[in-house]
Scaffold this active site. Structure first.
Site, mmCIF file in Angstrom:
data_model
loop_
_atom_site.group_PDB
_atom_site.id
_atom_site.type_symbol
_atom_site.label_atom_id
_atom_site.label_comp_id
_atom_site.label_asym_id
_atom_site.label_seq_id
_atom_site.Cartn_x
_atom_site.Cartn_y
_atom_site.Cartn_z
ATOM 1 N N GLY A 55 31.274 34.023 39.144
ATOM 2 C CA GLY A 55 30.044 33.803 38.380
ATOM 3 C C GLY A 55 30.201 34.423 37.013
ATOM 4 N N CYS A 82 36.491 36.842 42.625
ATOM 5 C CA CYS A 82 36.142 37.252 41.255
ATOM 6 C C CYS A 82 34.791 37.999 41.238
ATOM 7 C CB CYS A 82 36.164 36.050 40.327
ATOM 8 S SG CYS A 82 36.296 36.530 38.605
ATOM 9 N N TYR A 83 33.747 37.414 40.660
ATOM 10 C CA TYR A 83 32.438 38.102 40.678
ATOM 11 C C TYR A 83 32.056 38.455 42.101
ATOM 12 C CZ TYR A 83 27.471 39.064 39.978
ATOM 13 O OH TYR A 83 26.246 39.658 39.958
ATOM 14 N N HIS A 172 41.373 33.502 41.111
ATOM 15 C CA HIS A 172 40.757 32.277 41.624
ATOM 16 C C HIS A 172 41.742 31.495 42.486
ATOM 17 C CE1 HIS A 172 36.895 32.331 39.507
ATOM 18 N NE2 HIS A 172 37.554 33.064 38.626
ATOM 19 N N GLU A 174 41.208 28.995 44.284
ATOM 20 C CA GLU A 174 40.857 27.578 44.415
ATOM 21 C C GLU A 174 41.473 26.693 43.340
ATOM 22 O OE1 GLU A 174 38.943 30.053 43.526
ATOM 23 O OE2 GLU A 174 37.509 29.510 41.973
ATOM 24 N N SER A 226 26.411 -1.920 45.282
ATOM 25 C CA SER A 226 26.874 -2.217 43.927
ATOM 26 C C SER A 226 28.334 -2.625 43.910
ATOM 27 C CB SER A 226 26.699 -0.975 43.053
ATOM 28 O OG SER A 226 27.627 0.008 43.454
ATOM 29 N N GLY A 227 29.053 -2.299 45.004
ATOM 30 C CA GLY A 227 30.490 -2.563 45.007
ATOM 31 C C GLY A 227 31.291 -1.339 44.598
ATOM 32 N N GLY A 228 30.610 -0.276 44.163
ATOM 33 C CA GLY A 228 31.291 0.987 43.873
ATOM 34 C C GLY A 228 31.668 1.670 45.190
ATOM 35 N N VAL A 229 32.455 2.741 45.080
ATOM 36 C CA VAL A 229 32.977 3.385 46.288
ATOM 37 C C VAL A 229 31.848 3.898 47.193
ATOM 38 C CG1 VAL A 229 34.422 5.270 47.150
ATOM 39 C CG2 VAL A 229 35.064 4.075 45.061
ATOM 40 N N ASP A 230 30.883 4.610 46.596
ATOM 41 C CA ASP A 230 29.868 5.257 47.428
ATOM 42 C C ASP A 230 28.998 4.239 48.164
ATOM 43 O OD1 ASP A 230 30.911 7.475 46.278
ATOM 44 O OD2 ASP A 230 29.276 7.777 44.856
ATOM 45 N N SER A 231 28.491 3.240 47.452
ATOM 46 C CA SER A 231 27.609 2.295 48.142
ATOM 47 C C SER A 231 28.409 1.439 49.120
ATOM 48 C CB SER A 231 26.806 1.461 47.150
ATOM 49 O OG SER A 231 27.587 0.487 46.527
ATOM 50 N N LYS A 369 33.539 13.291 47.020
ATOM 51 C CA LYS A 369 34.099 11.972 46.691
ATOM 52 C C LYS A 369 35.397 11.678 47.464
ATOM 53 C CE LYS A 369 33.487 8.443 43.865
ATOM 54 N NZ LYS A 369 32.194 7.871 43.497
#
Ligand code: XMP
Length: 513
Positions: A55, A82-83, A172, A174, A226-231, A369
């Site tokens: 943070g 870290c923090y 860090h 990550e 919509s044809g996007g990945v999520d939908s 994602k």
């Protein structure tokens, strides 16, 4: 869902989502919670471990984020980063001070030595690079802690109280710059928290399908696809779970890339759901005729989209559930409220006011994602849908600069298809996060055969980025650019000049409008 859970307690660091993704990559489920979450709520989640994030604050400052000290008494292992490490030290009686001189302040790649007898460093090389970003220093570590990693300037890069399961690292783990960072996180999860590793996409899929079936019962579900990945993944998951009770409305606004509408339709033909493809090209183009200003285009498309969807929804009648492809970053993203509006993004959102339904269904709201893509593969959606690059809601309308016509859109579609084909054939699609063609409204003189031409200039755009907030232009090999340029100018009438966009974001944006 019966998964073991790790809590990532968020103190406002910039890599917090990355920590959560790393934990999940280790097959352990985790959720990000703000540090202000009441202890009782955290306890009710029954976590096997807690990770305190970094943070921007200093623990000794008045008003800096704190935790209820009781968190250290309920027997759950804690890893402070870290923090988070300094906060643990501070809360348990250690002393954290501003670094006295430049040597104790560490930023960037730092050579570090690890005590590999400590459970969190088990199996790691004894020496490696860790990525630091701290201006504070632990002058005194709390009682019961030992030092388990050091650098040339800092004796306490990592601290441990093995008996209690408390660990803290100043660096860090990550970020990719830290060597073996994920291995350390994995050690915390498996050696300290004794995780079972029960978070896999196959399990998730099965559990999610069962949960959707139970919730939906024999109700009706409506989804704007919509044809996007999520939908798309959301549609596939719902189709698998409730089949013909699902209706997907795919508004084809005529602003998609070449063959895209047919590809989306084909991908869903194997499920017994109701698939409604609305051919709305002419009505979108009529609304957009003569409109040049990008924000105005976005607004028209957003509104028209809702109108078309609303009309279709009325034909279907009342539904029980309106499904949305909301994903986890949308859920945890905070603080965006004050940011200046650079472009108003049109997404399939804001529909609830217009459609008659009882409840919202968001079956992807816990997934990142990468996990959504993984789930798509698990559901056997074709790879071209699952690994699709981001495509803006307003589609090619914001890639034809200025005034739109069907002819211009078709020209752009043909050129863009060649560009994408060549990039993929060269294997460059693995290195580039987003690439597309833009039809500018500049015309210039050229010569083809013996004749003069006066045609449009096409711009090629390709960027590398991890978050799409900042981006660098991709270094595509000259020979490949040459091949693309020659093919487009020869194969696509109306284009006689090709430019390559070499601006990063900022100062430019990824899209041109
Ligand atoms: P910019 O151009 O703002 O784009 O650098 C960042 C990312 O967002 C996408 N983008 C949009 N996505 N509706 C969307 O759903 C929009 O209106 C829109 N405008 C830009 C862009 O493709 C890039 O991935």
């Amino acid at each position: 869902m019966a998964h073991q859970t790790v809590i990532v307690l968020d103190f406002g660091g910039q890599y917090n989502q990355l920590i959560a993704r790393r934990v999940r990559e280790c097959n352990v489920y985790c959720e990000v919670k703000p540090y202000t979450t009441p202890l009782a709520e955290l306890k009710a989640m029954n976590p096997i471990g807690i990770i305190f994030t970094g943070g921007p604050n200093s623990v000794y400052e008045e008003g800096s984020p704190k935790v209820d000290p009781e968190i250290f008494t309920w027997g759950v292992p804690v890893l402070g980063i870290c923090y988070g490490c300094q906060l643990m030290a501070h809360t348990l009686g250690g002393q954290v001070t501003p670094a006295q001189d430049d040597t104790a302040r560490e930023y960037g790649k730092t050579e570090t030595w690890y005590n590999t007898n400590s459970p969190i460093f088990k199996g790691l090389p004894q020496q490696g690079i860790s990525w630091m970003s701290h201006g504070d220093y632990m002058a005194q570590v709390p009682q019961g802690f030992e030092l388990v990693a050091h650098s040339a300037n800092c004796p306490n890069v990592a601290i441990a109280n093995e008996e209690k399961g408390f660990y803290g690292v100043q660096y860090h783990p990550e970020v990719n710059h830290t060597e073996n960072g994920v291995k350390m996180i994995r050690n915390f999860l498996y050696e300290v928290c004794h995780a079972a590793g029960d978070w896999t996409m196959e399990d998730y899929k099965n559990t999610a399908i069962a949960a959707i079936r139970e919730k939906v019962g024999d109700g009706k579900v409506l989804l704007a696809l919509s044809g996007g990945v999520d939908s798309s993944v959301c549609a596939a998951l719902l189709a698998e779970a409730v089949g013909s009770q699902l209706t997907c409305v795919f508004v084809d606004h005529g602003l998609m890339r070449k063959n895209e509408g047919d590809e989306v339709e084909a991908a869903f033909s194997k499920w017994a759901m109701n698939f409604v493809r609305v051919d709305a090209e002419s009505r979108f183009l009529a609304k957009l005729a003569g409109v040049e200003e990008p924000e105005h285009k976005r607004k028209i498309i957003g509104e028209e989209f809702i109108r078309v969807f609303e009309e279709e929804a009325k034909k279907i009648g009342a539904v029980d559930f309106l499904a949305q492809g909301t994903i986890y970053p949308d859920v945890i993203e905070s603080g965006a409220g004050d940011a200046a509006v650079i472009k108003s993004h049109h997404n399939v959102g804001g529909l609830p006011d217009y459609v008659d339904f009882k409840e919202i269904l968001e079956p992807l709201r816990l997934l990142f994602k990468d996990e959504v893509r993984q789930l798509g593969r698990e559901l056997q959606l074709p790879e071209y849908l699952v690994s699709r690059q981001p495509f803006p809601g307003p589609g090619l309308a914001i890639r034809v600069i200025g005034d739109l016509t069907k002819e211009k859109l078709d020209t752009l579609r043909d050129a863009d298809a060649i560009y994408r084909e060549e990039i993929a054939a060269a294997g460059e699609d693995k290195n580039i996060n987003q690439y597309f063609a833009v039809l500018t409204n500049t015309r210039s003189v050229g010569v083809m055969g013996d004749g003069r031409t006066y045609d449009y200039t096409l711009a090629l755009r390709a960027v590398t980025t991890s978050d799409f907030m900042t981006a660098d232009w991709a270094r595509i090999p000259y020979d490949l650019l040459d091949k693309i340029s020659v093919r487009i100018v020869n194969e696509v009438p109306g284009i006689n000049r090709i430019c390559y966009d070499i601006t990063s974001k900022p100062p430019a944006t990824i899209e041109w409008e």
